[in-house]
Design a protein around this motif. Structure first.
Motif, PDB file in Angstrom:
ATOM      1  N   LEU A   1       0.988  -1.349   0.043  1.00 55.40           N
ATOM      2  CA  LEU A   1       0.078   0.099   0.084  1.00 55.40           C
ATOM      3  C   LEU A   1       0.851   1.339   0.045  1.00 55.40           C
ATOM      4  O   LEU A   1       0.441   2.472  -0.273  1.00 55.40           O
ATOM      5  CB  LEU A   1      -0.947  -0.093   1.155  1.00 55.40           C
TER       6      LEU A   1
ATOM      7  N   THR B   1      -3.850  17.779   2.644  1.00 57.07           N
ATOM      8  CA  THR B   1      -4.281  16.317   2.745  1.00 57.07           C
ATOM      9  C   THR B   1      -3.704  15.577   1.483  1.00 57.07           C
ATOM     10  O   THR B   1      -3.237  14.338   1.702  1.00 57.07           O
ATOM     11  CB  THR B   1      -5.890  16.340   2.306  1.00 57.07           C
TER      12      THR B   1
ATOM     13  N   LEU C   1      -1.334  12.081   1.706  1.00 60.33           N
ATOM     14  CA  LEU C   1      -1.663  10.936   0.868  1.00 60.33           C
ATOM     15  C   LEU C   1      -0.446  10.886   0.112  1.00 60.33           C
ATOM     16  O   LEU C   1       0.057   9.489   0.122  1.00 60.33           O
ATOM     17  CB  LEU C   1      -2.865  11.287  -0.100  1.00 60.33           C
TER      18      LEU C   1
ATOM     19  N   ARG D   1      -0.999   9.793   5.389  1.00 61.23           N
ATOM     20  CA  ARG D   1      -2.569   9.666   5.486  1.00 61.23           C
ATOM     21  C   ARG D   1      -3.011   8.516   4.882  1.00 61.23           C
ATOM     22  O   ARG D   1      -2.549   8.411   3.878  1.00 61.23           O
ATOM     23  CB  ARG D   1      -3.262  10.740   4.952  1.00 61.23           C
ATOM     24  N   GLN D   2      -4.072   7.542   5.285  1.00 61.09           N
ATOM     25  CA  GLN D   2      -4.390   6.292   4.599  1.00 61.09           C
ATOM     26  C   GLN D   2      -5.426   6.911   3.642  1.00 61.09           C
ATOM     27  O   GLN D   2      -6.218   7.766   3.467  1.00 61.09           O
ATOM     28  CB  GLN D   2      -5.176   5.560   5.659  1.00 61.09           C
ATOM     29  N   ALA D   3      -5.048   5.999   2.470  1.00 64.06           N
ATOM     30  CA  ALA D   3      -5.858   6.454   1.177  1.00 64.06           C
ATOM     31  C   ALA D   3      -7.335   5.840   1.481  1.00 64.06           C
ATOM     32  O   ALA D   3      -7.286   4.735   1.774  1.00 64.06           O
ATOM     33  CB  ALA D   3      -5.257   5.980   0.044  1.00 64.06           C
ATOM     34  N   SER D   4      -8.203   6.239   1.012  1.00 61.57           N
ATOM     35  CA  SER D   4      -9.798   5.931   0.877  1.00 61.57           C
ATOM     36  C   SER D   4     -10.254   6.232  -0.281  1.00 61.57           C
ATOM     37  O   SER D   4      -9.772   7.198  -1.051  1.00 61.57           O
ATOM     38  CB  SER D   4     -10.432   6.769   2.228  1.00 61.57           C
ATOM     39  N   LEU D   5     -11.385   5.696  -0.509  1.00 62.50           N
ATOM     40  CA  LEU D   5     -12.067   5.755  -1.907  1.00 62.50           C
ATOM     41  C   LEU D   5     -12.513   7.275  -1.850  1.00 62.50           C
ATOM     42  O   LEU D   5     -12.651   8.010  -3.028  1.00 62.50           O
ATOM     43  CB  LEU D   5     -13.192   4.681  -2.318  1.00 62.50           C
ATOM     44  N   GLU D   6     -12.966   7.688  -0.941  1.00 63.33           N
ATOM     45  CA  GLU D   6     -13.577   9.018  -0.670  1.00 63.33           C
ATOM     46  C   GLU D   6     -12.469  10.058  -1.414  1.00 63.33           C
ATOM     47  O   GLU D   6     -12.723  11.072  -1.902  1.00 63.33           O
ATOM     48  CB  GLU D   6     -14.106   9.354   0.612  1.00 63.33           C
ATOM     49  N   LEU D   7     -11.099   9.926  -1.013  1.00 64.25           N
ATOM     50  CA  LEU D   7     -10.291  10.606  -1.308  1.00 64.25           C
ATOM     51  C   LEU D   7      -9.737  10.302  -2.948  1.00 64.25           C
ATOM     52  O   LEU D   7      -9.180  11.257  -3.708  1.00 64.25           O
ATOM     53  CB  LEU D   7      -9.173  10.494  -0.528  1.00 64.25           C
ATOM     54  N   LEU D   8      -9.400   9.080  -3.196  1.00 66.71           N
ATOM     55  CA  LEU D   8      -8.725   8.614  -4.299  1.00 66.71           C
ATOM     56  C   LEU D   8      -9.834   9.081  -5.543  1.00 66.71           C
ATOM     57  O   LEU D   8      -9.158   9.121  -6.483  1.00 66.71           O
ATOM     58  CB  LEU D   8      -8.513   7.196  -4.228  1.00 66.71           C
TER      59      LEU D   8
END
Length: 184
Positions: A5, A36, A40, A45-52
């Protein structure tokens, strides 16, 4: 964090830089803060679908382009096929989107009957001379030369009678089925 990851941040950074965008430009286009995006890219910061999702859309890339792939053994271990005097050696994995083969054509005195099928074909002659009968014209393709053609045009491939021809062949899916499996 899982080591695979950790690839997401550097891949995002490479895509952003490839566009020539600053952190601020990319973040604004994706509707997020530059801090943010910076976190990333650095892995803080952990990647999430909301951000990606908005970020990949803004960058014009697919999510798959930044997600870690499950890389197995990259070696091609497919059986060599022998048919009608030809030797067909696969050079790509079966799951590859394009299939590539090294084909050795035996010498023959004349071209076989032309055939047609859907697809495209790209050839590069490694050694010998390849006879390409294409739309009622015969072309002799020498070592170091390449050709590309639409396989909906009547065509046949063979070595000339003076010796075998070794060829790298790249096929679209339809051409691959026709030439390597002998289906009509």
């Amino acid at each position: 964090m899982d080591a695979s990851l950790e690839q997401i941040g550097p891949r995002l950074r490479a895509a952003r830089r490839g566009r020539g965008w600053t952190l601020e430009e990319a973040a604004a286009r994706a509707g997020m803060s530059s801090s943010t995006l910076s976190r990333l890219e650095s892995g803080k910061r952990q990647a999430s679908l909301e951000l990606l999702l908005p970020l990949t859309r803004a960058l014009g890339i697919r999510i798959d382009d930044i997600l870690p792939s499950t890389t197995g053994d990259p070696r091609v271990r497919r059986a060599i096929e022998r048919r009608d005097g030809m030797v067909v050696a696969p050079l790509t994995l079966e799951s590859s989107p394009v299939q590539t083969y090294k084909v050795t054509f035996p010498p023959v005195p004349e071209a076989p009957s032309p055939r047609i099928h859907d697809g495209y074909e790209w050839l590069y002659v490694l050694s010998g001379r390849l006879r390409l009968a294409l739309d009622d014209h015969e072309h002799i393709i020498a070592r170091g030369e390449s050709v590309e053609f639409d396989t909906r045009v009547p065509h046949s491939l063979s070595a000339t009678e003076d010796g075998p021809a070794e060829v790298l062949s790249i096929f679209s899916a339809a051409g691959e089925r026709m030439h390597t499996h002998g289906t009509s």
